[in-house]
Enzyme design. Sequence first.
Site, PDB file in Angstrom:
ATOM      1  N   GLU A 131      47.547  43.279  40.830  1.00 23.94           N
ATOM      2  CA  GLU A 131      47.531  44.474  41.027  1.00 23.94           C
ATOM      3  C   GLU A 131      48.857  45.293  40.625  1.00 23.94           C
ATOM      4  O   GLU A 131      48.778  46.499  40.292  1.00 23.94           O
ATOM      5  CB  GLU A 131      47.592  44.642  42.528  1.00 23.94           C
ATOM      6  CG  GLU A 131      46.110  44.191  43.429  1.00 23.94           C
ATOM      7  CD  GLU A 131      44.804  44.848  42.596  1.00 23.94           C
ATOM      8  OE1 GLU A 131      44.957  45.646  42.154  1.00 23.94           O
ATOM      9  OE2 GLU A 131      43.778  44.390  43.112  1.00 23.94           O
ATOM     10  N   HIS A 154      41.982  46.818  35.204  1.00 25.77           N
ATOM     11  CA  HIS A 154      42.009  45.189  35.557  1.00 25.77           C
ATOM     12  C   HIS A 154      41.082  44.695  34.502  1.00 25.77           C
ATOM     13  O   HIS A 154      41.316  43.091  34.375  1.00 25.77           O
ATOM     14  CB  HIS A 154      41.203  45.392  36.834  1.00 25.77           C
ATOM     15  CG  HIS A 154      41.776  45.367  38.125  1.00 25.77           C
ATOM     16  ND1 HIS A 154      42.970  44.413  38.484  1.00 25.77           N
ATOM     17  CD2 HIS A 154      41.707  46.147  39.087  1.00 25.77           C
ATOM     18  CE1 HIS A 154      43.456  44.458  39.679  1.00 25.77           C
ATOM     19  NE2 HIS A 154      42.818  45.713  40.065  1.00 25.77           N
ATOM     20  N   GLU A 170      36.797  45.671  40.872  1.00 27.20           N
ATOM     21  CA  GLU A 170      36.848  45.412  39.322  1.00 27.20           C
ATOM     22  C   GLU A 170      35.885  44.521  38.792  1.00 27.20           C
ATOM     23  O   GLU A 170      36.131  43.995  37.862  1.00 27.20           O
ATOM     24  CB  GLU A 170      38.441  45.384  38.829  1.00 27.20           C
ATOM     25  CG  GLU A 170      38.781  44.068  39.248  1.00 27.20           C
ATOM     26  CD  GLU A 170      39.616  43.852  40.370  1.00 27.20           C
ATOM     27  OE1 GLU A 170      40.240  43.017  40.892  1.00 27.20           O
ATOM     28  OE2 GLU A 170      39.630  44.973  41.459  1.00 27.20           O
ATOM     29  N   HIS A 182      42.525  52.602  37.128  1.00 22.59           N
ATOM     30  CA  HIS A 182      42.898  51.389  37.939  1.00 22.59           C
ATOM     31  C   HIS A 182      42.069  50.431  37.646  1.00 22.59           C
ATOM     32  O   HIS A 182      42.254  49.242  37.304  1.00 22.59           O
ATOM     33  CB  HIS A 182      43.107  51.866  39.332  1.00 22.59           C
ATOM     34  CG  HIS A 182      43.612  50.399  40.015  1.00 22.59           C
ATOM     35  ND1 HIS A 182      45.198  50.303  40.194  1.00 22.59           N
ATOM     36  CD2 HIS A 182      43.176  49.342  40.707  1.00 22.59           C
ATOM     37  CE1 HIS A 182      45.074  49.038  40.718  1.00 22.59           C
ATOM     38  NE2 HIS A 182      44.231  48.448  41.147  1.00 22.59           N
ATOM     39  N   GLU A 183      40.648  50.478  38.160  1.00 23.04           N
ATOM     40  CA  GLU A 183      39.673  49.465  37.772  1.00 23.04           C
ATOM     41  C   GLU A 183      39.583  48.914  36.321  1.00 23.04           C
ATOM     42  O   GLU A 183      39.222  47.975  36.289  1.00 23.04           O
ATOM     43  CB  GLU A 183      38.457  50.020  38.467  1.00 23.04           C
ATOM     44  CG  GLU A 183      38.497  50.199  39.927  1.00 23.04           C
ATOM     45  CD  GLU A 183      39.282  49.432  40.872  1.00 23.04           C
ATOM     46  OE1 GLU A 183      39.322  47.862  40.377  1.00 23.04           O
ATOM     47  OE2 GLU A 183      40.039  49.839  42.083  1.00 23.04           O
ATOM     48  N   TYR A 229      50.862  46.405  44.779  1.00 24.04           N
ATOM     49  CA  TYR A 229      50.501  47.070  44.150  1.00 24.04           C
ATOM     50  C   TYR A 229      51.745  47.987  43.574  1.00 24.04           C
ATOM     51  O   TYR A 229      52.165  48.105  42.422  1.00 24.04           O
ATOM     52  CB  TYR A 229      49.595  48.152  44.712  1.00 24.04           C
ATOM     53  CG  TYR A 229      48.247  47.805  45.062  1.00 24.04           C
ATOM     54  CD1 TYR A 229      47.054  48.194  43.951  1.00 24.04           C
ATOM     55  CD2 TYR A 229      47.803  47.033  46.058  1.00 24.04           C
ATOM     56  CE1 TYR A 229      45.680  47.949  44.297  1.00 24.04           C
ATOM     57  CE2 TYR A 229      46.556  46.572  46.101  1.00 24.04           C
ATOM     58  CZ  TYR A 229      45.422  46.912  45.306  1.00 24.04           C
ATOM     59  OH  TYR A 229      44.208  46.712  45.574  1.00 24.04           O
ATOM     60  N   ASP A 244      43.494  38.332  52.657  1.00 18.71           N
ATOM     61  CA  ASP A 244      43.222  39.795  52.816  1.00 18.71           C
ATOM     62  C   ASP A 244      44.307  40.507  53.255  1.00 18.71           C
ATOM     63  O   ASP A 244      44.461  41.618  53.492  1.00 18.71           O
ATOM     64  CB  ASP A 244      41.809  40.099  53.510  1.00 18.71           C
ATOM     65  CG  ASP A 244      40.622  39.638  52.874  1.00 18.71           C
ATOM     66  OD1 ASP A 244      40.555  40.043  51.584  1.00 18.71           O
ATOM     67  OD2 ASP A 244      39.724  39.433  53.563  1.00 18.71           O
TER      68      ASP A 244
END
Length: 647
Positions: A356, A337, A309, A333-334, A420, A412
């Site tokens: 998220e 953001h 994003e 979705h992006e 999410y 990560d």
Amino acid sequence: MRTIPLITVSLLALAVLAAAGCNRQPTPTTGGEAKAPPAAATEAPRLDEHSYAEPDKVKTKDIALELNVDFDKKELSGSATYTLDWLDPKWGKLVLDTRDISIDKVVGERADGNWRDLTYVLAPTPDKILGTKLTIAAPERNKRIRITYHTSPNASGLQWLTPEMTEGKKTPFMFSQSQQIHARSWVPLQDTTMVRFTYTAHVTSPKDVMVLMSADNDPKAVRDGDYSFTMPQAIPSYLLAIAAGDLVFKPTGPRSGVWAEPAMAPKAANEFSDTEKMMETAEKLYGPYRWGRYDILVLPPSFPYGGMENPRLTFATPTAITGDKSLVSLIAHELSHSWSGNLVTFARARDAWLNEGFTTYVEMRIVEDLYGKERADMEKIVARNELKKEFTDANRDLQPLAVKEGVLKDPDDNLTGTVYTKGAWFAEFLENRFGREAFDAFLRGYFDHFAFQSITTEQFADYAKANLLDKYPGKVTQAEFDAWLHEPGIPATAPQVTSARFDAVDAVRKAYLDAGTLPTAATTSKWTTYEYVHFIEGLPEVMKPEQLAQIDGVFHFTGTPNGEIAQRWYPLAVRSGYTQANPAIAEFLTRIGRRKLIMPTYSALVKTPQGLQMAEQVFAKAKPGYHPITSGSVAQVIADAKSGKTQ
């Protein structure tokens, strides 16, 4: 990598740096030698466990970049000039995060406008996750400090592609991936979401290359190898982005468009033609889009994620382009953001659900508005089924939305199902209890209240208590609210979703498993990606090869161009010994670098000696085209299998 610059060091600078030292850093001497500080020296607790920065002492307000893109050396070189806000008037050092960066020079601007060399120290031993701590002595608390540096060809946040690895096969390609903490591999900086900064950049490159950044890209820019950018809104470091390659622009609306390689651009513009409608839907719900333009950069297949994003310029995988818009929720979705994440940002990696979770909720609202509730519900069910498989007794510590400090070793490693799906499910729970009208007003107020800030889960909880729980008493108890934040798993209060179309898919699957009856083409002619996905996910973990051959004869899953289908079909084929799919599996793993799509197949392959051998052979061929993030993930799975860690 030079550890100590060969300059004359003032006694004051030495004192400041020595006082700031820890047992990870050498103390500089005027002769350029490095001696370790006393063993008793200890490091103060960090505000962000994944950054060495000290944003309570000094913060970066702006970064001015001067960079050159060198495809032959696979490096960015140049300088970064930091405008600083010294919050502690007695502080005299600047600590930055780096990873595999070579520092050539550090200078500070004095009150009289002149620049002078500053003493700096790089920690002698890089941390596997955090990289290398850079400490700069700044006893005068310079308003501006400049670092001249160059990156490594192995920078974890950059990927360099030869022309052969691109669609056009003529021009090399480079792109960044800064999230979570990979910006530090191509810019020395305070790589923490607790710091937001504006930036400018002047970038030079070969003249046949178009350079873009997460900034004010001009759709009419002339391709001449000399580019300037401005990002006037303050962003966290993980949203710093750059790309360079043979890129052209196609508009999708008055303030939106697509950048891609020439052969991909028309297909991408057609696939993402609803972008402007998505923007209008989101604005109607949650307030104005505050970033100017919203463009999409379609990257080569090696991009390790579905999308990133980056403000004003979403980076997107070409695997979302199917020709039928069945996977454009990725763009929804992006885009979402732009409110959740880019506008209101999580303060620490363990607060990632704030980005998220709410983004996934907003995404589903956009999908429902444009494509109908039925499609939104199918997407929710697919995600929730994946969550149920991902949540195990072994990862219970990562299942609460509010992950405890110290649990998330590598940023990560957040669970997809937690940040999410569970985050979005929590938002839907609140919507159901308070009503859509009240919850929409709350969410819009939340985005406005915390705009351009980075916040913690605790701050969200306090805001929700004042503006939801206390404002509408009797709707949700504090205990119910807290269970979502602090307990593993999914609370019993979670709202459930059903799908009549999935019920029909279940009937088709049951007919085959019970009686061997396969559907006709007419039965499945209107199926979408999500119905095919649901069909595969409901099949047994292991089947007979001849059964998969029968299914393949009807659905033609082997060789599918749809990555969402492939990432589910190929692991089943591997587990079931359906070796007829092996050539297509090898081609898929070599062509695609998106981690989500390929890791399930690699994980299935390494569980048998024959599969492990195939995984190693495919990886050896595919690795040059993978992003470093993807390569690291695949290498780890193979290494674990060879050491006996894979079950």
